[in-house]
Design a protein around this motif. Structure first.
Motif, mmCIF file in Angstrom:
data_model
loop_
_atom_site.group_PDB
_atom_site.id
_atom_site.type_symbol
_atom_site.label_atom_id
_atom_site.label_comp_id
_atom_site.label_asym_id
_atom_site.label_seq_id
_atom_site.Cartn_x
_atom_site.Cartn_y
_atom_site.Cartn_z
ATOM 1 N N ASN A 133 0.735 -1.285 0.011
ATOM 2 C CA ASN A 133 0.064 0.097 0.018
ATOM 3 C C ASN A 133 0.717 1.105 0.079
ATOM 4 O O ASN A 133 0.657 2.377 -0.562
ATOM 5 N N ASN A 134 1.998 1.317 0.874
ATOM 6 C CA ASN A 134 2.708 2.630 0.873
ATOM 7 C C ASN A 134 3.516 2.556 -0.314
ATOM 8 O O ASN A 134 3.609 3.695 -0.881
ATOM 9 N N ILE A 135 4.056 1.502 -1.108
ATOM 10 C CA ILE A 135 4.642 1.542 -2.504
ATOM 11 C C ILE A 135 3.616 2.197 -3.424
ATOM 12 O O ILE A 135 4.072 3.120 -4.408
ATOM 13 N N GLU A 136 2.443 1.850 -3.317
ATOM 14 C CA GLU A 136 1.304 2.200 -4.384
ATOM 15 C C GLU A 136 0.949 3.611 -4.165
ATOM 16 O O GLU A 136 0.751 4.212 -5.184
ATOM 17 N N ALA A 137 1.208 4.334 -3.058
ATOM 18 C CA ALA A 137 1.156 5.601 -2.819
ATOM 19 C C ALA A 137 2.090 6.415 -3.320
ATOM 20 O O ALA A 137 2.067 7.575 -3.191
ATOM 21 N N LEU A 138 3.193 5.908 -3.745
ATOM 22 C CA LEU A 138 4.340 6.917 -3.980
ATOM 23 C C LEU A 138 4.328 7.433 -5.527
ATOM 24 O O LEU A 138 3.325 6.907 -6.239
ATOM 25 N N ASP A 139 4.937 8.606 -5.820
ATOM 26 C CA ASP A 139 4.591 9.138 -7.008
ATOM 27 C C ASP A 139 5.582 8.390 -8.119
ATOM 28 O O ASP A 139 6.712 8.081 -8.050
ATOM 29 N N LYS A 140 4.795 7.770 -9.061
ATOM 30 C CA LYS A 140 5.298 7.016 -10.138
ATOM 31 C C LYS A 140 6.096 7.621 -11.101
ATOM 32 O O LYS A 140 7.017 7.087 -11.848
ATOM 33 N N SER A 141 6.126 9.154 -11.165
ATOM 34 C CA SER A 141 7.123 9.628 -11.963
ATOM 35 C C SER A 141 8.574 9.846 -11.539
ATOM 36 O O SER A 141 9.362 10.265 -12.144
ATOM 37 N N LYS A 142 8.847 9.455 -10.099
ATOM 38 C CA LYS A 142 10.072 9.468 -9.628
ATOM 39 C C LYS A 142 11.193 8.389 -9.963
ATOM 40 O O LYS A 142 10.614 7.519 -10.513
ATOM 41 N N ASN A 143 12.162 8.635 -9.695
ATOM 42 C CA ASN A 143 13.383 7.554 -9.855
ATOM 43 C C ASN A 143 13.630 7.052 -8.530
ATOM 44 O O ASN A 143 14.089 7.892 -7.699
ATOM 45 N N TYR A 144 13.263 5.607 -8.161
ATOM 46 C CA TYR A 144 13.629 5.522 -6.990
ATOM 47 C C TYR A 144 14.934 4.450 -6.927
ATOM 48 O O TYR A 144 15.259 3.575 -7.527
ATOM 49 N N TYR A 145 15.699 4.820 -5.960
ATOM 50 C CA TYR A 145 17.112 3.994 -5.602
ATOM 51 C C TYR A 145 16.848 3.405 -4.220
ATOM 52 O O TYR A 145 16.545 3.733 -3.340
ATOM 53 N N VAL A 146 16.709 1.884 -4.463
ATOM 54 C CA VAL A 146 16.246 1.152 -3.534
ATOM 55 C C VAL A 146 17.250 0.259 -2.990
ATOM 56 O O VAL A 146 18.136 -0.545 -3.605
ATOM 57 N N TYR A 147 17.443 0.094 -1.467
ATOM 58 C CA TYR A 147 18.289 -0.596 -0.648
ATOM 59 C C TYR A 147 17.838 -1.427 0.584
ATOM 60 O O TYR A 147 16.748 -0.963 1.083
ATOM 61 N N CYS A 148 18.668 -2.412 0.835
ATOM 62 C CA CYS A 148 18.342 -3.252 2.149
ATOM 63 C C CYS A 148 19.617 -3.516 2.835
ATOM 64 O O CYS A 148 20.448 -2.993 2.412
ATOM 65 N N ARG A 149 19.701 -4.691 3.345
ATOM 66 C CA ARG A 149 20.676 -4.943 4.146
ATOM 67 C C ARG A 149 21.778 -5.709 3.064
ATOM 68 O O ARG A 149 23.322 -5.440 3.133
ATOM 69 N N SER A 150 21.195 -6.712 2.199
ATOM 70 C CA SER A 150 22.149 -7.187 1.447
ATOM 71 C C SER A 150 21.854 -7.172 -0.011
ATOM 72 O O SER A 150 22.567 -7.513 -1.154
ATOM 73 N N GLY A 151 20.584 -6.501 -0.601
ATOM 74 C CA GLY A 151 20.463 -6.269 -1.959
ATOM 75 C C GLY A 151 19.251 -7.399 -2.203
ATOM 76 O O GLY A 151 18.688 -7.248 -3.372
ATOM 77 N N ASN A 152 18.979 -8.111 -1.546
ATOM 78 C CA ASN A 152 17.851 -9.269 -1.824
ATOM 79 C C ASN A 152 16.321 -8.621 -1.753
ATOM 80 O O ASN A 152 15.670 -8.546 -2.760
ATOM 81 N N ARG A 153 16.060 -8.280 -0.640
ATOM 82 C CA ARG A 153 14.785 -7.408 -0.566
ATOM 83 C C ARG A 153 14.618 -6.428 -1.368
ATOM 84 O O ARG A 153 13.565 -6.353 -1.877
ATOM 85 N N SER A 154 15.455 -5.496 -1.685
ATOM 86 C CA SER A 154 15.381 -4.451 -2.470
ATOM 87 C C SER A 154 15.104 -4.648 -3.792
ATOM 88 O O SER A 154 14.542 -4.165 -4.762
ATOM 89 N N GLY A 198 23.666 -4.218 -1.049
ATOM 90 C CA GLY A 198 23.047 -3.285 -0.176
ATOM 91 C C GLY A 198 23.823 -2.675 1.033
ATOM 92 O O GLY A 198 24.993 -2.257 0.558
ATOM 93 N N MET A 199 23.195 -2.736 2.262
ATOM 94 C CA MET A 199 24.145 -1.956 3.121
ATOM 95 C C MET A 199 25.425 -2.648 3.639
ATOM 96 O O MET A 199 26.587 -2.094 4.077
ATOM 97 N N LEU A 200 25.583 -4.011 3.446
ATOM 98 C CA LEU A 200 26.637 -4.655 3.727
ATOM 99 C C LEU A 200 27.909 -4.576 2.783
ATOM 100 O O LEU A 200 28.932 -4.432 3.453
ATOM 101 N N ALA A 201 27.642 -3.735 1.696
ATOM 102 C CA ALA A 201 28.457 -3.593 0.696
ATOM 103 C C ALA A 201 28.956 -1.955 0.742
ATOM 104 O O ALA A 201 29.729 -1.509 0.181
ATOM 105 N N TRP A 202 27.913 -1.200 1.459
ATOM 106 C CA TRP A 202 27.843 0.003 1.375
ATOM 107 C C TRP A 202 29.134 0.604 2.186
ATOM 108 O O TRP A 202 29.317 0.494 3.431
ATOM 109 N N THR A 203 29.839 1.583 1.558
ATOM 110 C CA THR A 203 30.844 2.195 2.044
ATOM 111 C C THR A 203 30.714 3.946 2.321
ATOM 112 O O THR A 203 31.720 4.614 2.622
#
Length: 106
Positions: free
Chosen positions: A51-72, A93-98
């Motif tokens: 529901n939260n995702i559906e409420a987002l503006d579809k015209s934007k560019n989304y940069y998505v991350y999680c802990r390891s890259g799987n969920r994102s 994901g965040m495991l590789a984020w520096t």
């Protein structure tokens, strides 16, 4: 959906004026730090997450991350199914984020 290395992510994000950074980790994971200006939506919230995702503006560019890259990656695929044209997954994901993170702990 496109998987981006940290270098590609940072470079693309720096020049994208239509960007939204999306953190899909749990509250406990976010408590350890979040990428500056990221919007937090917990992937494990099920229908509430959808529901939260559906409420987002579809015209934007989304940069998505999680802990390891799987969920994102799954979140990006979901966003694609919901009609989002530009969703980018942070490989590793965040495991590789520096890069910098903002602490939410007081």
């Amino acid at each position: 959906m496109e998987d981006l290395t940290q270098e590609e992510w940072v470079e693309q994000l720096a020049t994208d004026e239509n960007a939204v950074v999306l953190d899909v980790r749990t509250d406990a994971e976010v408590a350890d730090g979040i990428i500056q200006n990221a919007v937090h939506l917990d992937f494990y919230k099920g229908q509430e997450f959808v529901n939260n995702i559906e409420a987002l503006d579809k015209s934007k560019n989304y940069y998505v991350y999680c802990r390891s890259g799987n969920r994102s990656g799954q979140a990006c695929k979901l966003m694609e199914q919901l009609g989002f044209e530009n969703a980018y997954n942070l490989e590793g994901g965040m495991l590789a984020w520096t890069g910098d993170v903002v602490s939410l702990k007081s």
